[in-house]
Design a protein around this motif. Structure first.
Motif, mmCIF file in Angstrom:
data_model
loop_
_atom_site.group_PDB
_atom_site.id
_atom_site.type_symbol
_atom_site.label_atom_id
_atom_site.label_comp_id
_atom_site.label_asym_id
_atom_site.label_seq_id
_atom_site.Cartn_x
_atom_site.Cartn_y
_atom_site.Cartn_z
ATOM 1 N N ALA A 263 0.834 -1.209 0.000
ATOM 2 C CA ALA A 263 0.000 0.000 0.000
ATOM 3 C C ALA A 263 0.862 1.249 0.000
ATOM 4 C CB ALA A 263 -0.933 0.000 1.210
ATOM 5 N N PRO A 418 -7.900 3.809 0.590
ATOM 6 C CA PRO A 418 -6.565 3.191 0.549
ATOM 7 C C PRO A 418 -5.523 4.159 1.078
ATOM 8 C CG PRO A 418 -7.206 3.928 -1.637
ATOM 9 C CD PRO A 418 -8.407 4.120 -0.748
ATOM 10 N N GLU A 483 -6.589 -2.462 3.944
ATOM 11 C CA GLU A 483 -5.889 -2.513 2.662
ATOM 12 C C GLU A 483 -6.544 -3.472 1.671
ATOM 13 O OE1 GLU A 483 -4.057 -0.149 2.462
ATOM 14 O OE2 GLU A 483 -3.528 0.253 4.549
ATOM 15 N N HIS A 507 -3.250 -1.961 -6.788
ATOM 16 C CA HIS A 507 -3.376 -1.670 -5.359
ATOM 17 C C HIS A 507 -2.672 -2.720 -4.512
ATOM 18 C CE1 HIS A 507 -5.187 -0.343 -1.597
ATOM 19 N NE2 HIS A 507 -5.511 -1.606 -1.365
ATOM 20 N N THR A 508 -2.733 -3.983 -4.933
ATOM 21 C CA THR A 508 -2.216 -5.075 -4.103
ATOM 22 C C THR A 508 -0.839 -5.546 -4.535
ATOM 23 O OG1 THR A 508 -3.310 -6.711 -5.519
ATOM 24 C CG2 THR A 508 -4.546 -5.892 -3.621
#
Length: 515
Positions: A263, A418, A483, A507-508
């Motif tokens: 993140a 996020p 997250e 994002h991951t």
């Protein structure tokens, strides 16, 4: 690690590998940080009581004082309709909404702890100025400093609590903010009840005692650890891991720390977080978390009751002491509701609390509006039995709000963003919240004067609209790691139109593929 499905209701990524124990270190950090809510609560509780005190009105608002005690031809709904008086209340919230943008920069670059310290110091200064105010200008300046304190505190504290808490108990931990807010309101009501008998400067004691929670917040903040999320975001990886291990009470934090690092890498790529909030992939949390929920929290009408409960009860025919006593009862109900919510929100979930309480609040607002329409206004004497019924309805309304729209209005937005847009998003949350808080504070008494009992029917209609919105558009965030909230958007019937698999992978870190 394969992911994308759900394990025990939690999006499957690394979440099932998270470990934690409740440690004294964790408890200390959360209690100290949550004390920031007492600043917000104390002001909510104290301002309504002070503005109903004769000594305060005689010194600063003599016209309102004369109207309060005169038998005028105007309807009783209008006794306190004075825009300068309501500016005393609302100026704090205008200052808070401006300061939250500065708080966003401090929170992101210097950490959540830094904003907590700034908030405590500013609130202390505001309390001192108000306690020694000689004119309206000094009152307003003091309120502005109080507003700066609330802007920084409300921006940082919900984030701090959500980031420190393990996912499975995040709801209860985050609601420590609401609990201390409610306790601040209740304490303020007891203080107002006592200082109302101290003439002519009892009100100065009430506003001056705001320095006490500010001092506790500032001194406690000196000993607070920074959140692991913030330390990783600032590039302090080793320190971030050490704090995470200490907070979780275990050295086996590889999975959770890896999520934080992923993140953080995405966050560092974002140079303009406020601009990033406008991107299509961030539309769900922008609309729900930053705009709808904080606005809805105020449009329930609850803060009208918190701001003006003593004034409201006096308008209903209660004397000064009885009105303060009645508002103390309602705020005691608010504390009880916060405890109920803390104990049950991680079990039953956010949506259930929103929807059930929304239906109940709608019925109670309708009951209050109809009762006032029949029995109150145009110098009518309100029967005692009807007055007691109104107090009961308001208490039930407060109980419903205090376990749902009140605490969840801070909890749910703090869960949705996020890391790369979290501080910016929380600033929008506070800004929208304070805009509507200020509008309610500024407009409620004039609306009460012109709409009379209809103002409560208006709130009832708004509550039904809000509850319907939650039913259709808010996914359940119970026990979902912050997250991994993105999986909820991807699987939602409506919001999936805004989230692509590329967004999920970005994002991951590309390690959580669709199951």
């Amino acid at each position: 690690m394969a992911g994308g499905g759900f394990v025990d209701g939690v999006p499957a990524g690394r979440a099932e590998m998270y470990e934690y124990r409740i440690t004294p270190y964790f408890i200390f950090a959360c209690i100290v940080a949550a004390s920031g809510g007492s600043l917000f609560g104390y002001d909510l509780g104290v301002s309504g009581g002070v503005t109903s005190m004769d000594d305060f009105l005689k010194e600063f608002f003599p016209k309102v004082f004369r109207r309060k005690h005169a038998h005028l031809l105007e309807t009783d709904y209008c006794k306190y309709d004075d825009q300068l008086l309501t500016l005393f209340t609302s100026s704090l919230y205008y200052a808070a909404l401006v300061s939250t943008f500065g708080a966003s920069v401090v929170t992101r670059t210097k950490g959540r702890r830094a904003s907590i310290l700034v908030g405590g110091a500013s609130f202390f200064v505001g309390g001192i100025i108000n306690a020694f105010a000689k004119n309206i200008a000094m009152l307003i300046i003091g309120r502005i400093f109080l507003g700066f304190g609330i802007g920084f505190g409300n921006q940082a504290v919900p984030l701090y609590l959500s980031e420190m808490a393990p996912a499975k108990i995040r709801g209860a931990v985050n609601q420590l903010f609401q609990l201390t807010t409610c306790l601040g309101i209740l304490v303020a009501n007891f203080i107002n009840y006592g200082t109302a008998h101290i003439h002519p400067h009892g009100w100065r004691i009430s506003v001056g005692l705001a320095c006490l929670p500010a001092t506790l917040m500032f001194v406690g903040g000196l000993f607070l650890p920074e959140t692991p999320n913030s330390l990783v975001e600032q590039g302090k990886l080793d320190l971030g891991r050490k704090v995470l291990e200490k907070v979780r009470g275990t050295s086996n934090v590889d999975a959770e720390f890896a999520d934080l690092v992923d993140a953080s890498e995405a966050a560092r790529a974002i140079k303009h977080p406020f601009r990033n909030l406008l991107q299509r992939k961030n539309r769900p949390q922008l609309i729900i978390g930053a705009i709808a929920l904080p606005a809805f929290q105020q449009l329930t009408g609850m803060n009208s009751i918190l701001f003006y409960a003593p004034v409201f009860f006096q308008s209903l025919g209660f004397n000064t002491n009885a009105s303060l006593y009645s508002s103390t009862i309602t705020n005691g109900a608010l504390v009880l509701a916060a405890l109920i919510s803390m104990g049950l929100v991680d079990r039953f979930g956010r949506r259930a609390f929103y929807i059930e309480a929304g239906i109940e609040m709608f019925m109670e607002m309708v009951a209050v509006g109809i009762t006032l329409g029949i029995y109150f206004g145009d110098s009518k004497t309100l029967p005692k039995s009807v007055g007691y019924f109104l107090v009961i309805m308001i208490c039930l309304f407060v109980l419903a709000y205090g376990r749902s729209w009140g605490p969840l209005g801070w909890l749910v937005p703090s869960e949705l963003f996020p890391l790369e847009t979290r501080s910016a998003g929380q600033s929008i949350v506070v800004c929208v919240n304070m805009i509507f808080t200020a509008l309610i504070a500024q407009c409620f008494l004039v609306a009460l004067c012109h709409l009379k009992f209809g103002i409560f029917l208006l709130f009832a209609g708004l509550i039904m609209v809000m509850t319907t919105f939650v039913f259709f558009f808010l996914p359940e965030t119970k026990q979902v790691p912050i997250e991994e909230i993105i999986f909820l958007w991807r699987d939602h019937w409506f919001w999936k139109n805004y989230i692509t698999e590329e967004d999920v992978k970005a994002h991951t870190g590309g390690d959580k593929q669709q199951a």
